[in-house]
Design a protein around this motif. Structure first.
Motif, short mmCIF file in Angstrom:
data_model
loop_
_atom_site.label_atom_id
_atom_site.label_comp_id
_atom_site.label_asym_id
_atom_site.label_seq_id
_atom_site.Cartn_x
_atom_site.Cartn_y
_atom_site.Cartn_z
N LEU A 26 0.82 -1.21 0.00
CA LEU A 26 0.00 0.00 0.00
C LEU A 26 0.85 1.26 0.00
O LEU A 26 0.53 2.24 -0.69
N MET A 27 1.95 1.25 0.75
CA MET A 27 2.85 2.40 0.76
C MET A 27 3.45 2.64 -0.63
O MET A 27 3.54 3.79 -1.09
N LEU A 28 3.85 1.57 -1.30
CA LEU A 28 4.37 1.72 -2.65
C LEU A 28 3.33 2.27 -3.62
O LEU A 28 3.61 3.17 -4.42
N LEU A 29 2.12 1.74 -3.54
CA LEU A 29 1.05 2.21 -4.43
C LEU A 29 0.75 3.69 -4.19
O LEU A 29 0.62 4.46 -5.15
N PHE A 30 0.61 4.08 -2.93
CA PHE A 30 0.33 5.48 -2.65
C PHE A 30 1.50 6.38 -3.04
O PHE A 30 1.31 7.51 -3.50
#
Length: 69
Positions: A26-30
């Motif tokens: 999720l951190m990478l996507l955001f």
């Protein structure tokens, strides 16, 4: 140490308990979304702040009414 802080914040404030791999994805996507569409992120933050401000004002007004009666 930082991993514990993120996990504790997610559990405490958002009631989210997820494996670290999902949080990392999720951190990478955001991060990618912020990099590609910074205007979209600014718009989402603005909408969040407006909604949160209205909710705080409503909460304060309701608290004032409870104390008066």
């Amino acid at each position: 140490m930082a991993e514990k802080t993120v996990d504790e914040l997610l559990k405490k404030y958002f009631k989210i308990s997820a494996p670290r791999i999902i949080i990392g994805i999720l951190m990478l996507l955001f991060g990618i979304v912020i990099w590609i569409w910074p205007d979209l992120v600014a718009l989402l933050i603005a909408i969040y702040l407006i909604i949160n401000g209205v909710l705080v004002l409503i909460d304060e007004l309701l608290k004032g009414r409870v104390f008066k009666s």
